[in-house]
Design a protein around this motif. Structure first.
Motif, short mmCIF file in Angstrom:
data_model
loop_
_atom_site.label_atom_id
_atom_site.label_comp_id
_atom_site.label_asym_id
_atom_site.label_seq_id
_atom_site.Cartn_x
_atom_site.Cartn_y
_atom_site.Cartn_z
N ARG A 1 0.83 -1.21 0.00
CA ARG A 1 0.00 0.00 0.00
C ARG A 1 0.86 1.26 0.00
NH1 ARG A 1 -3.71 -2.05 4.98
NH2 ARG A 1 -1.67 -2.80 5.60
N TRP A 2 0.30 2.33 -0.59
CA TRP A 2 0.99 3.62 -0.66
C TRP A 2 -0.06 4.72 -0.47
CZ3 TRP A 2 6.10 4.85 -0.95
CH2 TRP A 2 6.44 6.15 -1.28
N ARG A 3 0.01 5.43 0.65
CA ARG A 3 -0.98 6.47 0.94
C ARG A 3 -0.65 7.75 0.17
NH1 ARG A 3 -2.98 7.28 6.80
NH2 ARG A 3 -1.12 8.55 6.93
N VAL A 4 -1.70 8.40 -0.35
CA VAL A 4 -1.52 9.57 -1.20
C VAL A 4 -2.44 10.68 -0.70
CG1 VAL A 4 -1.77 10.48 -3.54
CG2 VAL A 4 -0.93 8.16 -3.20
N HIS A 5 -1.93 11.91 -0.70
CA HIS A 5 -2.76 13.06 -0.35
C HIS A 5 -3.82 13.27 -1.43
CE1 HIS A 5 -0.40 14.76 3.07
NE2 HIS A 5 0.52 13.95 2.55
N ARG A 6 -5.05 13.43 -0.99
CA ARG A 6 -6.15 13.57 -1.95
C ARG A 6 -5.98 14.81 -2.82
NH1 ARG A 6 -12.09 13.62 0.50
NH2 ARG A 6 -11.38 15.70 1.17
N ASP A 7 -5.38 15.87 -2.27
CA ASP A 7 -5.21 17.11 -3.03
C ASP A 7 -4.24 16.93 -4.20
OD1 ASP A 7 -6.91 18.26 -1.23
OD2 ASP A 7 -5.32 19.18 -0.02
N GLU A 8 -3.40 15.88 -4.17
CA GLU A 8 -2.44 15.67 -5.26
C GLU A 8 -3.06 14.95 -6.45
OE1 GLU A 8 0.79 13.50 -3.64
OE2 GLU A 8 1.49 15.12 -2.30
N LEU A 9 -4.28 14.46 -6.31
CA LEU A 9 -4.91 13.67 -7.36
C LEU A 9 -5.82 14.53 -8.23
CD1 LEU A 9 -5.91 10.58 -5.18
CD2 LEU A 9 -3.91 10.80 -6.67
N PRO A 10 -5.90 14.25 -9.53
CA PRO A 10 -6.85 14.96 -10.39
C PRO A 10 -8.29 14.67 -9.94
CG PRO A 10 -5.20 13.77 -11.69
CD PRO A 10 -5.05 13.30 -10.28
N MET A 11 -9.17 15.60 -10.24
CA MET A 11 -10.55 15.46 -9.79
C MET A 11 -11.23 14.20 -10.33
SD MET A 11 -12.83 16.43 -7.82
CE MET A 11 -11.93 17.88 -7.27
N PRO A 12 -11.04 13.82 -11.61
CA PRO A 12 -11.66 12.56 -12.06
C PRO A 12 -11.20 11.36 -11.24
CG PRO A 12 -10.91 13.84 -13.94
CD PRO A 12 -10.36 14.51 -12.74
N VAL A 13 -9.93 11.32 -10.88
CA VAL A 13 -9.42 10.20 -10.09
C VAL A 13 -10.02 10.23 -8.69
CG1 VAL A 13 -7.34 9.15 -9.12
CG2 VAL A 13 -7.30 10.09 -11.43
N VAL A 14 -10.15 11.43 -8.08
CA VAL A 14 -10.74 11.53 -6.74
C VAL A 14 -12.17 11.00 -6.76
CG1 VAL A 14 -11.47 13.14 -4.95
CG2 VAL A 14 -9.25 13.43 -6.06
N THR A 15 -12.92 11.36 -7.79
CA THR A 15 -14.31 10.89 -7.88
C THR A 15 -14.37 9.38 -8.01
OG1 THR A 15 -14.92 12.96 -8.96
CG2 THR A 15 -16.44 11.11 -9.18
N GLU A 16 -13.51 8.82 -8.82
CA GLU A 16 -13.52 7.36 -9.01
C GLU A 16 -13.06 6.63 -7.75
OE1 GLU A 16 -12.42 7.86 -13.76
OE2 GLU A 16 -10.91 7.26 -12.29
N LEU A 17 -12.05 7.16 -7.08
CA LEU A 17 -11.58 6.49 -5.86
C LEU A 17 -12.61 6.58 -4.75
CD1 LEU A 17 -7.80 7.47 -5.70
CD2 LEU A 17 -8.88 5.49 -6.75
N SER A 18 -13.44 7.64 -4.75
CA SER A 18 -14.48 7.76 -3.72
C SER A 18 -15.46 6.58 -3.80
CB SER A 18 -15.24 9.08 -3.90
OG SER A 18 -14.37 10.18 -3.74
N VAL A 19 -15.69 6.07 -5.01
CA VAL A 19 -16.57 4.91 -5.14
C VAL A 19 -15.95 3.71 -4.43
CG1 VAL A 19 -17.66 3.34 -6.78
CG2 VAL A 19 -17.47 5.77 -7.32
N PHE A 20 -14.66 3.53 -4.57
CA PHE A 20 -13.99 2.41 -3.91
C PHE A 20 -13.95 2.62 -2.39
CE2 PHE A 20 -12.61 1.93 -8.24
CZ PHE A 20 -12.47 0.57 -8.42
N VAL A 21 -13.92 3.89 -1.95
CA VAL A 21 -14.01 4.17 -0.51
C VAL A 21 -15.38 3.75 0.02
CG1 VAL A 21 -13.99 5.99 1.24
CG2 VAL A 21 -12.30 6.01 -0.60
N GLU A 22 -16.44 4.08 -0.74
CA GLU A 22 -17.79 3.70 -0.31
C GLU A 22 -17.95 2.20 -0.23
OE1 GLU A 22 -20.28 5.55 -3.16
OE2 GLU A 22 -19.86 7.60 -2.48
N HIS A 23 -17.25 1.47 -1.07
CA HIS A 23 -17.30 0.00 -1.03
C HIS A 23 -16.29 -0.60 -0.05
CE1 HIS A 23 -20.06 -1.08 -4.41
NE2 HIS A 23 -19.80 0.17 -4.78
N ARG A 24 -15.63 0.26 0.73
CA ARG A 24 -14.73 -0.16 1.81
C ARG A 24 -13.49 -0.87 1.30
NH1 ARG A 24 -17.93 -2.31 6.97
NH2 ARG A 24 -16.04 -1.43 7.90
#
Length: 543
Positions: free
Chosen positions: A133-156
C-alpha cells in the motif's frame, strides 16, 4: 466528518489504536450475529478467522459477512456452504471490487483501464517485488481520479484518513487491505505490468520528499545512471506547452508563451516528485554540458602531448614487448615437462607479442618434445560430468550437466564425432559395453538410454529409455559378457537389466534394496559373478 460541511464544525481528536488481535475476530463475527438472532455454523467462524488473517482486514471481513447475511432473517443461519459459493473472503472481495469498478466507470465515463490507472497511485512495489500500500494526499490527485476512488471508498476497499502536517489536516487515501492488490485480477495484472515503474516511483517519491524537506539543494538531485533508470522506468519526458497571458497595460491582446513541463507516460507521480525529476534532468544536462566542454579542452591538450610522446612511447613499447616475450619463454621452458598445454600457450603468446628467432625456437621445441595431444573443448558451456573410453581406445564418450553426450574419435580429437541429445537433465554416468557396440548413459532425469554404436558415426537410440528408478540415476555398469546392465540411483536401489536384445532390455528380478541412502556407484567383478555397490550411507555391498 471531514467531508460533510454540517459536521465539519465538530471538534475532532486523533487517537492511536492498534489493529484488533487475531483472537478478537471471533467476537466480531459471533456477537453481531447473536444480537441479530442469527446462528453461525461453528466451522464457518474458524474459516473466516483463518482467511481474514488479522485485525487489519476488518473491511474484508465486513463485506464478506454482509454478503453471507444477505437474505438471512432473524432465526436463520450463516452457512459454510454459502461461504464456499461466495468464493470465500477473496471471492467476496472480487465481487465488491467488480461492482466498484462498474460504478466508477459510470461516474466519470472513463474506461476501466483509466480507473485502474488511478488505483495504481495507491500502490508501490517493495525491494522483493511484492505490491504494498501507498498512501496519497487527496489534493495531489486529479478530480476525475478523486471521484472514481471515492466509489472504492464507499465499497470499503479504500480508506480515508487525516495527516497533520504543520497544523494542517490533509486527507489521505489508502488501500484498506493488501489482499485487494493481489486477489483482484484486474488490479493485480496492472501492478505486474507496471512493477518496474511502481518501484521506480517509490524511490523517486522518497527522494523528492527528502529534497523538499532539506530546501531543494542541488546536492540531493539525481544524475547519471540513477536518473536515466528512473526516467526510463517512469516514462518521463519534458514537453513544451503553450500558455496565454494578457498583453501590456491591460491590452485585449493575449501573449502566447511556451514553458517546459515534465510528464510521465508509464506511471503517474506526485507534483513534488515531478518537480524533483524535472530539476534533476535540467541539472544533469547542465552538468554534462560543463563536463563535455572541460573534456574537449583536455582532449586537445592530450592530443598535443601525445604527438610529442609518440616516438618515446613506441620505443618503450618495443622494449616492453621484448621483455614480456622473454619472460614467457622462460616460463614455458620451466613447465614444458610438467604442463605441456600451458607451455604451448605461453609459447604462442610470446610469438604473437614479439615474433623473433628466440620465440619461434621455443615454440618448436615445445611441439617436438612433448606428448600433448590437445584439449577436447566442445562442451563450451556446462561442466563435463562423466567420461568413458571404449575398450579399443578409439572412441571417447563425455556427458555434461546440460544433458548432452558427445562421442569423440580419438584419431581426430579436435572435432567431435557425434552429439547425442536424449536426456532432459544432467548426465551422471556413461559406460561402453565390452564389445564397444552399445553405450549406456544415465541422467538425473531418472532414465537410462542405450545407444547402438554399430556405426559410431551414426549412433542410434535403442528402444525406449529405461524408467525403473524413482530418482536420479547415478551410475551404470556393463557385466563383462555385455549381457547384463546394472543401474544405481538416488532412490537407494540398484536394478539389473537383461540385454539379450539391447533394443528390448528386461528388468531382472526385483531391485536390490540393501542401502539406506543414495547409491552412488556400481561395478562388476571381471568374472561377472559379483557386483559391488557404493552408497552415501558409507557402506559398500557385494552381491
Amino acid at each position: 466528518l471531514l467531508s460533510n460541511p454540517e459536521l465539519a464544525v465538530l471538534p475532532t481528536h486523533s487517537y492511536m489504536l492498534r489493529p484488533l488481535r487475531r483472537e478478537a475476530l471471533r467476537t466480531v463475527i459471533e456477537k453481531p450475529a447473536l444480537l441479530a438472532g442469527i446462528d453461525v455454523d461453528a466451522p464457518l467462524v474458524g474459516r473466516l478467522v483463518e482467511d481474514t488473517d488479522s485485525g487489519e482486514a476488518l473491511p474484508l471481513l465486513a463485506f464478506t459477512l454482509a454478503q453471507l447475511a444477505d437474505g438471512v432473517s432473524r432465526g436463520g443461519r450463516l452457512l459454510a456452504a454459502r461461504y464456499d459459493q461466495l468464493g470465500k473472503v477473496q471471492g467476496a472481495l472480487t465481487r465488491q471490487a467488480d461492482a466498484a469498478l462498474a460504478e466508477a466507470v459510470e461516474a466519470r465515463g472513463r474506461s476501466p483501464e483509466e480507473v485502474i490507472a488511478g488505483l495504481l497511485r495507491l500502490v508501490t512495489v517493495d525491494e522483493q517485488g511484492h505490491p504494498t500500500r501507498w498512501r496519497v494526499h487527496r489534493d495531489e490527485l486529479p478530480m476525475p481520479v478523486v471521484t472514481e476512488l471515492s466509489v472504492f471508498v464507499e465499497h470499503r476497499l479504500l480508506t480515508t484518513d487525516t495527516d497533520t502536517d504543520n497544523d494542517n489536516d490533509t486527507v489521505v487515501i489508502g488501500v484498506a487491505h493488501e489482499a485487494f492488490l493481489s486477489s483482484w485480477s484486474p488490479l493485480a495484472e496492472a501492478i505486474a505490468a507496471s512493477a518496474s515503474a511502481l518501484r521506480a516511483r517509490r524511490a523517486v517519491e522518497q527522494a523528492a520528499t527528502d529534497w523538499h524537506r532539506n530546501g531543494r539543494p542541488h546536492e540531493r538531485l539525481w544524475g547519471s545512471g540513477q536518473l536515466a533508470a528512473a526516467v526510463a522506468d517512469t516514462g518521463s519526458r519534458i514537453c513544451a506547452v503553450s500558455t496565454s497571458s494578457p498583453g501590456r497595460q491591460g491590452s485585449s491582446r493575449w501573449l502566447s508563451r511556451r514553458r517546459r513541463v515534465l510528464v510521465t507516460d508509464r506511471v503517474d507521480v506526485s507534483p513534488p516528485a515531478r518537480d524533483f525529476l524535472h530539476a534533476s534532468i535540467r541539472w544533469d544536462r547542465n552538468r554534462r554540458r560543463r563536463i563535455t566542454t572541460t573534456l574537449s579542452v583536455l582532449l586537445i591538450l592530450a592530443l598535443v602531448a601525445a604527438g610529442v610522446a609518440v616516438y618515446q612511447r613506441q620505443d618503450a613499447q618495443e622494449k616492453q614487448r621484448l621483455a614480456t616475450a622473454s619472460q614467457l619463454i622462460t616460463q614455458a621452458d620451466a613447465i614444458r615437462e610438467t604442463d605441456p598445454r600451458t607451455a604451448l600457450l605461453l609459447g604462442i603468446a610470446a610469438e604473437r607479442i614479439h615474433p623473433s628467432g628466440a620465440t619461434q625456437a621455443s615454440l618448436v621445441n615445445t611441439l617436438s618434445t612433448t606428448q600433448y595431444e590437445g584439449t577436447l573443448g566442445d562442451h563450451t558451456g556446462p561442466p563435463v560430468t562423466s567420461v568413458a573410453l571404449s575398450r579399443d581406445g578409439r572412441t571417447l564418450a563425455t556427458g555434461d550437466s546440460d544433458g548432452t553426450v558427445i562421442l569423440w574419435d580419438l584419431a581426430d580429437p579436435v572435432r567431435p564425432r557425434q552429439a547425442l541429445a536424449g536426456h532432459t537433465s544432467a548426465v551422471s554416468s556413461v559406460a561402453f559395453a565390452p564389445d564397444g557396440r552399445t553405450l549406456a548413459t544415465a541422467s538425473f532425469d531418472r532414465t537410462v538410454i542405450l545407444w547402438g554404436l554399430t556405426d559410431p558415426a551414426r549412433p542410434q537410440q535403442l528402444g525406449s529409455p529405461l524408467t525403473g528408478h524413482t530418482d536420479a540415476v547415478s551410475s551404470v555398469a556393463f557385466a563383462p559378457d555385455g549381457r547384463t546392465l546394472a543401474t544405481a540411483s538416488f532412490d537407494r536401489t540398484v536394478i539389473l537389466w537383461g540385454l539379450t536384445d539391447p533394443a528390448r532390455p528386461q528388468q531382472l528380478g526385483s531391485p536390490l534394496t540393501g542401502h539406506t541412502d543414495a547409491v552412488s556407484s556400481v561395478a562388476f567383478a571381471p568374472d561377472g559373478r559379483t557386483l559391488a555397490t557404493a552408497s552415501f550411507d558409507r557402506t559398500v555391498i557385494l552381491w
